[in-house]
Design a protein around this motif. Structure first.
Motif, PDB file in Angstrom:
ATOM      1  N   ALA A 168       0.822  -1.267   0.111  1.00 23.80           N
ATOM      2  CA  ALA A 168       0.087   0.122   0.171  1.00 23.80           C
ATOM      3  C   ALA A 168       0.695   1.382   0.077  1.00 23.80           C
ATOM      4  CB  ALA A 168      -1.162   0.097   1.353  1.00 23.80           C
ATOM      5  N   ILE A 169       2.045   1.148   0.633  1.00 22.35           N
ATOM      6  CA  ILE A 169       2.843   2.376   0.824  1.00 22.35           C
ATOM      7  C   ILE A 169       3.863   2.569  -0.133  1.00 22.35           C
ATOM      8  CG2 ILE A 169       4.257   3.635   2.502  1.00 22.35           C
ATOM      9  CD1 ILE A 169       2.876   2.154   4.912  1.00 22.35           C
ATOM     10  N   ILE A 170       4.701   1.271  -0.396  1.00 21.06           N
ATOM     11  CA  ILE A 170       6.005   1.561  -1.262  1.00 21.06           C
ATOM     12  C   ILE A 170       5.349   1.608  -2.540  1.00 21.06           C
ATOM     13  CG2 ILE A 170       8.042   0.546  -1.893  1.00 21.06           C
ATOM     14  CD1 ILE A 170       8.451  -0.403   0.998  1.00 21.06           C
ATOM     15  N   ALA A 171       4.219   0.530  -2.789  1.00 20.54           N
ATOM     16  CA  ALA A 171       3.772   0.243  -4.351  1.00 20.54           C
ATOM     17  C   ALA A 171       2.429   1.139  -4.440  1.00 20.54           C
ATOM     18  CB  ALA A 171       3.741  -1.276  -4.744  1.00 20.54           C
ATOM     19  N   GLY A 172       1.930   1.910  -3.499  1.00 23.79           N
ATOM     20  CA  GLY A 172       0.704   2.485  -3.765  1.00 23.79           C
ATOM     21  C   GLY A 172       0.954   4.077  -3.756  1.00 23.79           C
ATOM     22  N   VAL A 173       1.561   4.526  -2.573  1.00 23.29           N
ATOM     23  CA  VAL A 173       1.696   5.854  -2.532  1.00 23.29           C
ATOM     24  C   VAL A 173       2.720   6.487  -3.313  1.00 23.29           C
ATOM     25  CG1 VAL A 173       2.434   7.745  -1.099  1.00 23.29           C
ATOM     26  CG2 VAL A 173       0.907   6.008  -0.076  1.00 23.29           C
ATOM     27  N   VAL A 174       3.954   5.839  -3.474  1.00 18.15           N
ATOM     28  CA  VAL A 174       5.093   6.227  -4.223  1.00 18.15           C
ATOM     29  C   VAL A 174       4.918   6.264  -5.488  1.00 18.15           C
ATOM     30  CG1 VAL A 174       7.372   5.993  -4.545  1.00 18.15           C
ATOM     31  CG2 VAL A 174       6.744   5.534  -2.544  1.00 18.15           C
ATOM     32  N   PRO A 175       4.292   5.279  -6.351  1.00 20.74           N
ATOM     33  CA  PRO A 175       4.019   5.317  -7.883  1.00 20.74           C
ATOM     34  C   PRO A 175       2.915   6.575  -7.935  1.00 20.74           C
ATOM     35  CG  PRO A 175       4.001   3.006  -7.256  1.00 20.74           C
ATOM     36  CD  PRO A 175       4.061   3.827  -5.958  1.00 20.74           C
ATOM     37  N   TRP A 176       1.942   6.611  -7.222  1.00 24.25           N
ATOM     38  CA  TRP A 176       1.223   7.660  -7.436  1.00 24.25           C
ATOM     39  C   TRP A 176       1.608   8.940  -7.329  1.00 24.25           C
ATOM     40  CZ3 TRP A 176      -1.019  11.785  -4.453  1.00 24.25           C
ATOM     41  CH2 TRP A 176      -2.254  12.308  -5.007  1.00 24.25           C
ATOM     42  N   LEU A 177       2.590   9.302  -6.504  1.00 25.10           N
ATOM     43  CA  LEU A 177       3.266  10.446  -6.520  1.00 25.10           C
ATOM     44  C   LEU A 177       4.109  10.721  -7.677  1.00 25.10           C
ATOM     45  CD1 LEU A 177       4.368  10.706  -2.611  1.00 25.10           C
ATOM     46  CD2 LEU A 177       2.611  12.065  -3.838  1.00 25.10           C
ATOM     47  N   ALA A 178       4.734   9.633  -8.107  1.00 19.82           N
ATOM     48  CA  ALA A 178       5.725   9.484  -9.290  1.00 19.82           C
ATOM     49  C   ALA A 178       4.958   9.796 -10.637  1.00 19.82           C
ATOM     50  CB  ALA A 178       6.464   8.047  -9.377  1.00 19.82           C
ATOM     51  N   THR A 179       3.710   9.212 -10.681  1.00 20.89           N
ATOM     52  CA  THR A 179       2.740   9.563 -11.862  1.00 20.89           C
ATOM     53  C   THR A 179       2.482  10.781 -12.081  1.00 20.89           C
ATOM     54  OG1 THR A 179       1.817   7.404 -11.689  1.00 20.89           O
ATOM     55  CG2 THR A 179       0.641   9.010 -13.233  1.00 20.89           C
ATOM     56  N   ARG A 180       1.919  11.592 -10.780  1.00 19.02           N
ATOM     57  CA  ARG A 180       1.691  12.938 -10.719  1.00 19.02           C
ATOM     58  C   ARG A 180       3.022  13.923 -11.470  1.00 19.02           C
ATOM     59  NH1 ARG A 180      -3.341  13.751  -8.024  1.00 19.02           N
ATOM     60  NH2 ARG A 180      -2.865  15.917  -7.300  1.00 19.02           N
ATOM     61  N   GLY A 181       3.866  13.366 -10.586  1.00 13.96           N
ATOM     62  CA  GLY A 181       5.363  14.352 -10.959  1.00 13.96           C
ATOM     63  C   GLY A 181       5.695  14.104 -12.489  1.00 13.96           C
ATOM     64  N   LEU A 182       5.418  12.860 -13.043  1.00 18.67           N
ATOM     65  CA  LEU A 182       5.800  12.741 -14.698  1.00 18.67           C
ATOM     66  C   LEU A 182       4.882  13.516 -15.400  1.00 18.67           C
ATOM     67  CD1 LEU A 182       6.535   8.947 -14.714  1.00 18.67           C
ATOM     68  CD2 LEU A 182       8.026  10.823 -14.889  1.00 18.67           C
ATOM     69  N   ALA A 183       3.448  13.736 -14.957  1.00 22.13           N
ATOM     70  CA  ALA A 183       2.592  14.340 -15.650  1.00 22.13           C
ATOM     71  C   ALA A 183       2.697  15.803 -15.666  1.00 22.13           C
ATOM     72  CB  ALA A 183       0.949  13.814 -15.116  1.00 22.13           C
ATOM     73  N   ALA A 184       3.231  16.177 -14.197  1.00 22.40           N
ATOM     74  CA  ALA A 184       3.198  17.747 -14.343  1.00 22.40           C
ATOM     75  C   ALA A 184       4.521  18.137 -15.087  1.00 22.40           C
ATOM     76  CB  ALA A 184       3.904  18.110 -12.677  1.00 22.40           C
ATOM     77  N   SER A 185       5.578  17.225 -15.493  1.00 23.25           N
ATOM     78  CA  SER A 185       6.601  17.648 -16.267  1.00 23.25           C
ATOM     79  C   SER A 185       6.329  17.411 -17.867  1.00 23.25           C
ATOM     80  CB  SER A 185       7.865  16.590 -15.753  1.00 23.25           C
ATOM     81  OG  SER A 185       7.638  15.390 -16.198  1.00 23.25           O
ATOM     82  N   SER A 186       5.033  16.770 -18.014  1.00 21.01           N
ATOM     83  CA  SER A 186       4.610  16.853 -19.373  1.00 21.01           C
ATOM     84  C   SER A 186       5.277  15.893 -20.056  1.00 21.01           C
ATOM     85  CB  SER A 186       5.121  18.133 -20.116  1.00 21.01           C
ATOM     86  OG  SER A 186       4.286  19.399 -19.720  1.00 21.01           O
ATOM     87  N   VAL A 187       5.938  14.724 -19.728  1.00 21.89           N
ATOM     88  CA  VAL A 187       6.575  13.785 -20.207  1.00 21.89           C
ATOM     89  C   VAL A 187       5.374  12.477 -20.755  1.00 21.89           C
ATOM     90  CG1 VAL A 187       8.626  14.139 -19.296  1.00 21.89           C
ATOM     91  CG2 VAL A 187       7.210  12.446 -18.342  1.00 21.89           C
ATOM     92  N   LEU A 188       4.327  12.671 -20.136  1.00 22.18           N
ATOM     93  CA  LEU A 188       3.272  11.676 -20.393  1.00 22.18           C
ATOM     94  C   LEU A 188       2.273  12.169 -21.702  1.00 22.18           C
ATOM     95  CD1 LEU A 188       2.557  10.475 -16.776  1.00 22.18           C
ATOM     96  CD2 LEU A 188       4.089   9.558 -18.536  1.00 22.18           C
ATOM     97  N   GLY A 189       2.806  12.963 -22.480  1.00 25.63           N
ATOM     98  CA  GLY A 189       2.001  13.761 -23.416  1.00 25.63           C
ATOM     99  C   GLY A 189       1.008  12.938 -24.169  1.00 25.63           C
ATOM    100  N   PRO A 190       1.266  11.836 -24.693  1.00 24.37           N
ATOM    101  CA  PRO A 190       0.503  11.001 -25.458  1.00 24.37           C
ATOM    102  C   PRO A 190      -0.244  10.183 -24.765  1.00 24.37           C
ATOM    103  CG  PRO A 190       2.888  10.654 -26.043  1.00 24.37           C
ATOM    104  CD  PRO A 190       2.842  11.167 -24.641  1.00 24.37           C
ATOM    105  N   LEU A 191      -0.265   9.944 -23.566  1.00 23.06           N
ATOM    106  CA  LEU A 191      -0.901   8.988 -22.807  1.00 23.06           C
ATOM    107  C   LEU A 191      -2.269   9.559 -22.019  1.00 23.06           C
ATOM    108  CD1 LEU A 191       2.161   7.498 -21.338  1.00 23.06           C
ATOM    109  CD2 LEU A 191       1.152   6.817 -23.251  1.00 23.06           C
ATOM    110  N   ALA A 192      -3.044   8.728 -21.496  1.00 22.29           N
ATOM    111  CA  ALA A 192      -4.194   9.214 -20.807  1.00 22.29           C
ATOM    112  C   ALA A 192      -4.107   9.719 -19.467  1.00 22.29           C
ATOM    113  CB  ALA A 192      -5.074   7.680 -20.734  1.00 22.29           C
ATOM    114  N   SER A 193      -2.855   9.308 -18.919  1.00 24.59           N
ATOM    115  CA  SER A 193      -2.120   9.991 -17.613  1.00 24.59           C
ATOM    116  C   SER A 193      -1.716  11.255 -17.819  1.00 24.59           C
ATOM    117  CB  SER A 193      -1.355   8.809 -16.958  1.00 24.59           C
ATOM    118  OG  SER A 193      -0.467   8.645 -17.716  1.00 24.59           O
ATOM    119  N   ARG A 194      -1.897  11.855 -18.944  1.00 32.72           N
ATOM    120  CA  ARG A 194      -1.107  13.204 -19.057  1.00 32.72           C
ATOM    121  C   ARG A 194      -1.561  14.526 -18.155  1.00 32.72           C
ATOM    122  NH1 ARG A 194      -4.111  12.059 -23.364  1.00 32.72           N
ATOM    123  NH2 ARG A 194      -5.772  13.505 -23.871  1.00 32.72           N
ATOM    124  N   ARG A 195      -2.933  14.306 -17.527  1.00 37.78           N
ATOM    125  CA  ARG A 195      -3.279  15.475 -16.942  1.00 37.78           C
ATOM    126  C   ARG A 195      -3.299  14.856 -15.190  1.00 37.78           C
ATOM    127  NH1 ARG A 195      -5.317  20.062 -18.876  1.00 37.78           N
ATOM    128  NH2 ARG A 195      -6.916  19.908 -17.121  1.00 37.78           N
TER     129      ARG A 195
END
Length: 209
Positions: A168-195
Motif C-alpha cells: 500500500a505504501i511503497i507500491a501505492g503511494v510512491v507510484p501515485w506521486l511519481a505519476t503526478r510528477g511525470l504528468a506535471a513535467s509533461s513527459v506523459l503527453g501522448p498518454l491517458a495519464s497526461r493530466r
C-alpha cells in the motif's frame, strides 16, 4: 480530465502505451536487480522477528501500480510487473525463474483493483488498495503457490499483512506521486495519464484547475 469523469477513451493499447510501459518495466527490472543484490543485508534488519521482513517487500510490487497509473488500460499492471520480473531474472536473481510466477500473481492483484473500477479511477486510495492487493497475492504466492516460507498460522498472517501494508505504501503511494510528477513535467503527453497532476487526490475530490 478528472478521475471522476467518465470518458469514452479507447482501452486499446497504442504504440506510445507499449513503448512507455516497456521502458518503465525494464527500468523497474534493473531496480529489482539492484534491490535483489542488497536484500541479503536488508533482510538481516528483521532477524529479530523474520515475519515482518515483508515490510520492505513492496519494492517488488511498484511496477504493477506504476504501470496501471501511467498507462490506464487493461493488462498494464500485469505487463509491467512481469517484464520487470523477467529483466531481474535475466540480470541474475537468487530466486531464479520463480520470480515470473510471483510477478504474474502480484501484477494480477493490482490489475483486479483497476479492473473493478473499469480503469476509470486512479486516486490515491485506489493506488494504495492496488498495492495492498499486490502484496496480498504476493503473500499467498509465497506461502501456498510457490512456497518459500513455513511459518505458523499467526506468523503467516503477520507476514502477509506486512506484505500488503508495504504494498500500500511503497507500491501505492510512491507510484501515485511519481505519476503526478511525470504528468506535471509533461513527459506523459501522448498518454491517458497526461493530466494526472490535475486530478483530485481522493475519490470524490475536486480536480485542480
Amino acid at each position: 480530465m478528472s478521475s471522476r469523469t467518465t470518458t469514452s477513451r479507447s482501452l486499446t493499447w497504442s504504440v506510445s502505451d507499449i513503448v512507455v510501459a516497456s521502458v518503465l518495466a525494464v527500468a523497474s527490472g534493473v531496480i529489482f536487480w539492484g534491490w535483489n543484490l542488497s536484500y541479503h543485508l536488508i533482510g538481516n534488519l528483521f532477524i529479530f522477528y523474520p515475519p515482518v521482513e515483508t515490510l520492505v517487500h513492496g519494492m517488488w510490487l511498484f511496477p504493477a501500480v506504476l504501470g496501471a497509473l501511467v498507462i490506464r488500460k487493461p493488462g498494464a499492471a500485469i505487463y509491467c510487473e512481469m517484464i520487470a520480473a523477467a529483466v531481474s531474472a535475466l540480470l541474475g536473481s537468487q530466486w531464479g525463474l520463480t520470480v515470473l510466477s510471483s510477478g504474474f500473481l502480484q501484477g494480477l492483484g493490482a490489475e483486479l483493483v483497476f479492473l473493478a473500477v473499469l480503469y476509470r479511477r486512479f486516486s490515491l486510495e485506489l493506488a494504495m488498495l492496488a498495492g495492498a492487493a499486490a502484496g496480498l497475492t504476493g503473500g499467498i504466492t509465497y506461502h501456498w503457490i510457490v512456497p518459500m516460507y513455513a511459518y505458523a498460522p499467526v506468523e503467516t498472517a503477520i507476514h502477509i499483512a506486512c506484505f500488503a501494508l508495504s504494498g500500500a505504501i511503497i507500491a501505492g503511494v510512491v507510484p501515485w506521486l511519481a505519476t503526478r510528477g511525470l504528468a506535471a513535467s509533461s513527459v506523459l503527453g501522448p498518454l491517458a495519464s497526461r493530466r494526472a497532476h490535475r486530478e483530485p487526490m481522493l475519490l470524490g475530490g475536486r480536480p485542480r484547475g
